[in-house]
Design an enzyme around this catalytic site. Sequence first.
Site, PDB file in Angstrom:
ATOM      1  N   LYS A  79     -15.169  -4.381  54.683  1.00 23.74           N
ATOM      2  CA  LYS A  79     -13.700  -4.416  54.645  1.00 23.74           C
ATOM      3  C   LYS A  79     -13.257  -5.806  54.194  1.00 23.74           C
ATOM      4  CE  LYS A  79     -10.429  -1.353  56.074  1.00 23.74           C
ATOM      5  NZ  LYS A  79     -10.544   0.096  56.236  1.00 23.74           N
ATOM      6  N   GLY A 183       4.441   5.664  62.889  1.00 28.16           N
ATOM      7  CA  GLY A 183       4.215   5.144  61.549  1.00 28.16           C
ATOM      8  C   GLY A 183       4.456   6.220  60.510  1.00 28.16           C
ATOM      9  N   VAL A 187       0.515   7.963  55.012  1.00 30.49           N
ATOM     10  CA  VAL A 187      -0.167   9.066  55.693  1.00 30.49           C
ATOM     11  C   VAL A 187       0.790   9.802  56.625  1.00 30.49           C
ATOM     12  CG1 VAL A 187      -2.056   9.693  57.258  1.00 30.49           C
ATOM     13  CG2 VAL A 187      -2.396   7.860  55.591  1.00 30.49           C
ATOM     14  N   ASP A 206       9.121   4.540  63.590  1.00 28.88           N
ATOM     15  CA  ASP A 206       8.695   3.526  62.617  1.00 28.88           C
ATOM     16  C   ASP A 206       9.569   2.294  62.846  1.00 28.88           C
ATOM     17  OD1 ASP A 206       6.986   3.844  59.679  1.00 28.88           O
ATOM     18  OD2 ASP A 206       8.234   2.050  59.972  1.00 28.88           O
ATOM     19  N   ALA A 240       0.016   3.871  62.234  1.00 33.63           N
ATOM     20  CA  ALA A 240       0.508   2.572  61.755  1.00 33.63           C
ATOM     21  C   ALA A 240      -0.644   1.585  61.859  1.00 33.63           C
ATOM     22  CB  ALA A 240       1.713   2.142  62.578  1.00 33.63           C
ATOM     23  N   ALA A 261      -4.383   8.625  62.289  1.00 34.98           N
ATOM     24  CA  ALA A 261      -5.064   8.093  61.099  1.00 34.98           C
ATOM     25  C   ALA A 261      -5.418   6.623  61.222  1.00 34.98           C
ATOM     26  CB  ALA A 261      -4.153   8.259  59.884  1.00 34.98           C
TER      27      ALA A 261
HETATM   28  P1  NAD Z   1       1.424   2.500  55.441  1.00 32.81           P
HETATM   29  O1  NAD Z   1       1.464   1.013  55.371  1.00 32.81           O
HETATM   30  O2  NAD Z   1       1.881   3.284  54.260  1.00 32.81           O
HETATM   31  O3  NAD Z   1       2.280   3.016  56.690  1.00 32.81           O
HETATM   32  C1  NAD Z   1       2.285   2.382  57.931  1.00 32.81           C
HETATM   33  C2  NAD Z   1       3.666   2.608  58.539  1.00 32.81           C
HETATM   34  O4  NAD Z   1       3.647   2.130  59.884  1.00 32.81           O
HETATM   35  C3  NAD Z   1       4.788   1.840  57.818  1.00 32.81           C
HETATM   36  O5  NAD Z   1       5.853   2.711  57.517  1.00 32.81           O
HETATM   37  C4  NAD Z   1       5.210   0.777  58.843  1.00 32.81           C
HETATM   38  O6  NAD Z   1       6.592   0.454  58.759  1.00 32.81           O
HETATM   39  C5  NAD Z   1       4.879   1.472  60.145  1.00 32.81           C
HETATM   40  N1  NAD Z   1       4.700   0.565  61.283  1.00 32.81           N
HETATM   41  C6  NAD Z   1       4.145  -0.669  61.313  1.00 32.81           C
HETATM   42  N2  NAD Z   1       4.165  -1.165  62.570  1.00 32.81           N
HETATM   43  C7  NAD Z   1       4.737  -0.205  63.352  1.00 32.81           C
HETATM   44  C8  NAD Z   1       5.025  -0.092  64.732  1.00 32.81           C
HETATM   45  N3  NAD Z   1       4.756  -1.097  65.583  1.00 32.81           N
HETATM   46  N4  NAD Z   1       5.613   1.032  65.195  1.00 32.81           N
HETATM   47  C9  NAD Z   1       5.919   2.057  64.350  1.00 32.81           C
HETATM   48  N5  NAD Z   1       5.662   2.009  63.026  1.00 32.81           N
HETATM   49  C10 NAD Z   1       5.082   0.893  62.536  1.00 32.81           C
HETATM   50  O7  NAD Z   1      -0.091   2.862  55.833  1.00 32.81           O
HETATM   51  P2  NAD Z   1      -0.839   4.244  55.608  1.00 32.81           P
HETATM   52  O8  NAD Z   1      -1.550   4.232  54.318  1.00 32.81           O
HETATM   53  O9  NAD Z   1       0.098   5.365  55.942  1.00 32.81           O
HETATM   54  O10 NAD Z   1      -1.961   4.150  56.741  1.00 32.81           O
HETATM   55  C11 NAD Z   1      -1.640   4.285  58.104  1.00 32.81           C
HETATM   56  C12 NAD Z   1      -2.852   3.951  58.946  1.00 32.81           C
HETATM   57  O11 NAD Z   1      -3.935   4.826  58.593  1.00 32.81           O
HETATM   58  C13 NAD Z   1      -3.398   2.540  58.747  1.00 32.81           C
HETATM   59  O12 NAD Z   1      -3.895   2.053  59.976  1.00 32.81           O
HETATM   60  C14 NAD Z   1      -4.543   2.735  57.768  1.00 32.81           C
HETATM   61  O13 NAD Z   1      -5.543   1.737  57.900  1.00 32.81           O
HETATM   62  C15 NAD Z   1      -5.068   4.076  58.222  1.00 32.81           C
HETATM   63  N6  NAD Z   1      -5.776   4.805  57.175  1.00 32.81           N
HETATM   64  C16 NAD Z   1      -5.143   5.126  56.022  1.00 32.81           C
HETATM   65  C17 NAD Z   1      -5.825   5.828  55.031  1.00 32.81           C
HETATM   66  C18 NAD Z   1      -5.143   6.226  53.743  1.00 32.81           C
HETATM   67  O14 NAD Z   1      -5.677   7.057  53.018  1.00 32.81           O
HETATM   68  N7  NAD Z   1      -3.967   5.683  53.427  1.00 32.81           N
HETATM   69  C19 NAD Z   1      -7.167   6.206  55.230  1.00 32.81           C
HETATM   70  C20 NAD Z   1      -7.794   5.880  56.430  1.00 32.81           C
HETATM   71  C21 NAD Z   1      -7.085   5.176  57.408  1.00 32.81           C
HETATM   72  C1  PPY Z   2     -10.559   3.512  55.044  1.00 35.39           C
HETATM   73  O1  PPY Z   2     -10.858   4.731  54.990  1.00 35.39           O
HETATM   74  O2  PPY Z   2     -10.313   2.948  56.120  1.00 35.39           O
HETATM   75  C2  PPY Z   2     -10.532   2.709  53.832  1.00 35.39           C
HETATM   76  O3  PPY Z   2     -10.683   1.519  53.902  1.00 35.39           O
HETATM   77  C3  PPY Z   2     -10.311   3.397  52.534  1.00 35.39           C
HETATM   78  C4  PPY Z   2     -11.529   3.363  51.671  1.00 35.39           C
HETATM   79  C5  PPY Z   2     -12.451   4.375  51.775  1.00 35.39           C
HETATM   80  C6  PPY Z   2     -13.570   4.362  50.948  1.00 35.39           C
HETATM   81  C7  PPY Z   2     -13.722   3.362  50.019  1.00 35.39           C
HETATM   82  C8  PPY Z   2     -12.798   2.336  49.946  1.00 35.39           C
HETATM   83  C9  PPY Z   2     -11.683   2.358  50.761  1.00 35.39           C
END
Ligand code: NAD
Ligand code: PPY
Length: 356
Positions: A79, A183, A187, A206, A240, A261
């Site tokens: 990471k 959040g 996602v 949020d 989030a 997530a």
């Molecule tokens: P994002 O940044 O698009 O959304 C996060 C949201 O959380 C934002 O709208 C933000 O305003 C809100 N937020 C921040 N602090 C907060 C709080 N204290 N209370 C309420 N809301 C709050 O991120 P994302 O891509 O939707 O990912 C969400 C989580 O899922 C992250 O932890 C990320 O690491 C994890 N994740 C995402 C993916 C992916 O495909 N995007 C994959 C695996 C894990």
């Molecule tokens: C995650 O799933 O937490 C990620 O960091 C996304 C990702 C997954 C696989 C390759 C690179 C990034």
Amino acid sequence: MTADDALYWDGELTATRYDPESGVFFVIRLDSTQLGPAVGGTRAAHYATTADALADAAKLAEAMTLKMAVSNLPMGGGKSVIALPAARKLIAPRTWTRILRLHAENINQLAGHYWTGPDMNTNSADMDVLNDTTDFVFGRSAERGGAGSSARNTAVGVLEAMKATAHHRSLGSLDGRSVLIQGLGAVGTHLAALAAGAGAKILVTDTETDLLAAARDAGYTVVAPTDALTTPCDIFAPCAMGGVIDSAVAAALPANAVVGAANNILVDEEAGTVLRSRGISYAPDFVVNAGGAFCLIGQEVLGWTTATVEEHTRRIGDTLAEVYAISAADNITTDAAARTLAQRRLEAASAATQSA
Ligand code: NAD
Ligand code: PPY
């Protein structure tokens, strides 16, 4: 946590760089390359100390190793953390471009042992900018030949995990169950729509108030961010940041299950033990949120079609059912059970690679 504490860990490599011009501290941590190059997204955030940034990168990299192993994906875990001097929205566009270029240079130094992708505060457009300088990047836009955003697929996997959890608790389906999504980002927005489609009653929160107006229009119940951990619901879905549930929160959370997530939802093992003692089902994050990895690694490394990606993502519910079964049989937390399953799969994959 001191910087020393944050540096002593049993991962494979830590690479850091400080850029005096932007005030950014860059961290890349490779937890394991046992199954293949370490993969894991780039998170940009403001941290109180560099030790916090290092510790976050370590925990997130470990979670990626577990995620790859438990998902039977042939990659290792790593990471990146870009520790910003201020919140992401306060960084000027020109400075952000410079930061991404430096980060891409750092990735190139690792010569393919680490591949990045999007994480909190980075997206496909940022991956395109990284790709101007480095090849070792997943999740570029479709125009640039990448898989694009993995957020919807991640949400599909979380929904499957919710369904498996409802089944595990003999609730049948999600129909009529309350799901509180913390959040409403990339996602969370998809998850709200998918869970509503499955008949769930959606509560959302949020910190960005403009997102909440749209949520009200969509018919969701809006909860203040400060009430997220005290509002009763069937399923609490952290989408989030991580570190949401410590033992004190676990001791009082008014939910039947936690399925979200966010990476690293539990602060420590004790939090998982407290949830278990209260009969709250915790779906381990690195099992639940693998839909993003299926999308990026599936399409960009394994040549899967979007249909194959979705097929693998839908099996997240089966993996979670196995985790619940191990937890019950061995009388251990679901987090420990998921680590056991990941370790078994990692050993099987390593043995298969060695005998090939
Ligand atoms: P994002 O940044 O698009 O959304 C996060 C949201 O959380 C934002 O709208 C933000 O305003 C809100 N937020 C921040 N602090 C907060 C709080 N204290 N209370 C309420 N809301 C709050 O991120 P994302 O891509 O939707 O990912 C969400 C989580 O899922 C992250 O932890 C990320 O690491 C994890 N994740 C995402 C993916 C992916 O495909 N995007 C994959 C695996 C894990
Ligand atoms: C995650 O799933 O937490 C990620 O960091 C996304 C990702 C997954 C696989 C390759 C690179 C990034």
